[in-house]
Enzyme design. Sequence first.
Site, PDB file in Angstrom:
ATOM      1  N   HIS A  72       0.833  -1.209   0.000  1.00  0.00           N
ATOM      2  CA  HIS A  72       0.000   0.000   0.000  1.00  0.00           C
ATOM      3  C   HIS A  72       0.864   1.254   0.000  1.00  0.00           C
ATOM      4  O   HIS A  72       1.896   1.297   0.652  1.00  0.00           O
ATOM      5  CB  HIS A  72      -0.911   0.015   1.226  1.00  0.00           C
ATOM      6  CG  HIS A  72      -2.040  -0.959   1.124  1.00  0.00           C
ATOM      7  ND1 HIS A  72      -3.306  -0.593   0.800  1.00  0.00           N
ATOM      8  CD2 HIS A  72      -2.063  -2.301   1.266  1.00  0.00           C
ATOM      9  CE1 HIS A  72      -4.082  -1.655   0.753  1.00  0.00           C
ATOM     10  NE2 HIS A  72      -3.351  -2.713   1.042  1.00  0.00           N
ATOM     11  N   TYR A 200      -9.460   5.162   7.311  1.00  0.00           N
ATOM     12  CA  TYR A 200      -9.592   5.468   8.736  1.00  0.00           C
ATOM     13  C   TYR A 200     -10.664   6.545   8.832  1.00  0.00           C
ATOM     14  O   TYR A 200     -10.474   7.644   8.297  1.00  0.00           O
ATOM     15  CB  TYR A 200      -8.278   6.015   9.303  1.00  0.00           C
ATOM     16  CG  TYR A 200      -7.176   4.972   9.460  1.00  0.00           C
ATOM     17  CD1 TYR A 200      -6.409   4.551   8.379  1.00  0.00           C
ATOM     18  CD2 TYR A 200      -6.904   4.437  10.723  1.00  0.00           C
ATOM     19  CE1 TYR A 200      -5.408   3.612   8.541  1.00  0.00           C
ATOM     20  CE2 TYR A 200      -5.885   3.494  10.893  1.00  0.00           C
ATOM     21  CZ  TYR A 200      -5.146   3.087   9.801  1.00  0.00           C
ATOM     22  OH  TYR A 200      -4.154   2.149   9.972  1.00  0.00           O
ATOM     23  N   PRO A 287      -4.220  -0.223  18.558  1.00  0.00           N
ATOM     24  CA  PRO A 287      -3.950  -0.657  17.173  1.00  0.00           C
ATOM     25  C   PRO A 287      -4.094   0.431  16.109  1.00  0.00           C
ATOM     26  O   PRO A 287      -3.757   0.193  14.945  1.00  0.00           O
ATOM     27  CB  PRO A 287      -4.992  -1.761  16.950  1.00  0.00           C
ATOM     28  CG  PRO A 287      -6.064  -1.492  17.939  1.00  0.00           C
ATOM     29  CD  PRO A 287      -5.423  -0.850  19.125  1.00  0.00           C
ATOM     30  N   LYS A 291       1.187  -0.485  14.927  1.00  0.00           N
ATOM     31  CA  LYS A 291       2.605  -0.581  15.278  1.00  0.00           C
ATOM     32  C   LYS A 291       3.000  -1.818  16.101  1.00  0.00           C
ATOM     33  O   LYS A 291       4.197  -2.122  16.219  1.00  0.00           O
ATOM     34  CB  LYS A 291       3.017   0.658  16.102  1.00  0.00           C
ATOM     35  CG  LYS A 291       3.057   1.933  15.298  1.00  0.00           C
ATOM     36  CD  LYS A 291       4.288   1.982  14.416  1.00  0.00           C
ATOM     37  CE  LYS A 291       4.201   3.033  13.359  1.00  0.00           C
ATOM     38  NZ  LYS A 291       4.282   2.534  11.991  1.00  0.00           N
ATOM     39  N   TYR A 378       3.752   6.515  10.126  1.00  0.00           N
ATOM     40  CA  TYR A 378       2.921   5.375   9.729  1.00  0.00           C
ATOM     41  C   TYR A 378       3.752   4.308   9.001  1.00  0.00           C
ATOM     42  O   TYR A 378       3.656   3.126   9.314  1.00  0.00           O
ATOM     43  CB  TYR A 378       1.762   5.854   8.848  1.00  0.00           C
ATOM     44  CG  TYR A 378       0.702   4.806   8.650  1.00  0.00           C
ATOM     45  CD1 TYR A 378      -0.339   4.667   9.557  1.00  0.00           C
ATOM     46  CD2 TYR A 378       0.752   3.928   7.570  1.00  0.00           C
ATOM     47  CE1 TYR A 378      -1.312   3.676   9.393  1.00  0.00           C
ATOM     48  CE2 TYR A 378      -0.202   2.942   7.395  1.00  0.00           C
ATOM     49  CZ  TYR A 378      -1.236   2.827   8.315  1.00  0.00           C
ATOM     50  OH  TYR A 378      -2.186   1.845   8.148  1.00  0.00           O
TER      51      TYR A 378
HETATM   52  C1  PHB Z   1      -5.653  -4.609  10.225  1.00  0.00           C
HETATM   53  O1  PHB Z   1      -5.732  -4.791   9.003  1.00  0.00           O
HETATM   54  O2  PHB Z   1      -5.892  -5.544  11.031  1.00  0.00           O
HETATM   55  C2  PHB Z   1      -5.299  -3.272  10.748  1.00  0.00           C
HETATM   56  C3  PHB Z   1      -4.964  -2.269   9.865  1.00  0.00           C
HETATM   57  C4  PHB Z   1      -4.622  -1.019  10.338  1.00  0.00           C
HETATM   58  C5  PHB Z   1      -4.644  -0.762  11.696  1.00  0.00           C
HETATM   59  C6  PHB Z   1      -4.973  -1.772  12.594  1.00  0.00           C
HETATM   60  C7  PHB Z   1      -5.307  -3.034  12.115  1.00  0.00           C
HETATM   61  O3  PHB Z   1      -4.337   0.477  12.145  1.00  0.00           O
END
Ligand code: PHB
Length: 387
Positions: A72, A200, A287, A291, A378
């Site tokens: 990505h 997000y 989460p 990280k 990130y």
């Molecule tokens: C996930 O795909 O499980 C995932 C992706 C981004 C995050 C947390 C979990 O910030």
Amino acid sequence: METQIGIVGAGPAGLMLGLLLERHGIDSVILETRDRQYVEQRVRAGVLEQNTVDLMHELEVGDRLEREGLEHHGINLRHLGETHYVPMTELTGRSITVYGQQEVVKDLVAARLKGRASLLFEVSDVALHDIDSGRPRISFVHDGSEHELACDFVAGCDGFHGICRSAISPEVLTELEYTYPFAWLGILAEAAPATEELIYAWHEHGFALYSMRSPQVSRLYLQVAADEDLAAWSEDRIWNELELRLGHVNTGPIFEKGITPMRSFVVSPLQHGRLFLCGDAAHIVPPTGAKGLNLAVNDARLLAAALHDRFESGDEARLEAYSRTALRRVWRAQDFSNYMTQLLHNLGGGAFEHGLQVSRLEYIARSESAARSLAENYVGLPAASDF
Ligand code: PHB
Ligand code: APR
């Protein structure tokens, strides 16, 4: 039994450390309480920083990741129905890869079992002894009989609920913890993701995240109450709420759902005597910044390099600096994860809090410096940098 490094726990931290040590010619034994199937199936996060991907390739365990991982180059931030794209690769030259943590674990277990190094599943009654001495020991039960493993050093890679952290006397250990007043409800569904990049989303009902595992499987999350009852969430209710918070989502059969608490946790120091802590045994991040896995891998990288110095030339400088060095990156990740959490969740602070969130989101959309700061955190600061 004896070995150079006794590793407690076969999660990403313990397995990665074992593999790195093997490549340096250092002997280790990994002890794991669960069975192989359990650790290989346990669903966790799935975002790998470029540092983690590069290390998997260096260690020659990156073939499946190369084939099946989804690279990505940006993330979408969504607020009040509008989506802003943060082009991470354009801003930093780096990328992230979506590949489930249990897939990383499968690849590392397979590599470990190919060699001669030992990895024992289903051990019980694990206890540490004499970590203050020059010859620490680990006692445990395996196949119904009691064993003792004498080591030069012990690596505590046994996760948040493990026993290693408590082997350090409370007089020398500082534990800092913050528990957020909400949780994430996460699902895996047989549905093609309706978005190329992760979304997000801020929504007045709470945060939502659109992620994926493959072109056929979506991974989605909803902010829910900390004491939420999973049984109160039918498939219909989950999809309706996701659609409301994220815009269009593709639906399909849900084959996994669970609730993850949100907490920040850090202990220091990460070392006492001949015991070193790595990964979730020493720190937890919420989460939102993706990280957790990457920090565990970074700890393993630093500890393996320090142990290599120690066995190669007797130089203990990096071993002595391990706790300080690893904690620098841990705190950077704590701050970033906290920032992402505060930016996007309903924290219960009403209109004033929302005003701050809107301003921060607009700042990221309008200022390249703000966007670059988010992006470099990130994708992960380079492994060789001072963090
Ligand atoms: C996930 O795909 O499980 C995932 C992706 C981004 C995050 C947390 C979990 O910030
Ligand atoms: N003895 C041996 N093994 C143990 C013991 C014990 N007493 N207690 C726990 N374990 C095992 C657990 O069963 C688990 O397999 O230690 C392992 C720890 O693995 P993880 O919890 O995956 O922790 P870590 O390797 O640090 O990886 C951190 O996991 O929770 C996610 O988001 C987090 O991605 C991050 C990653």
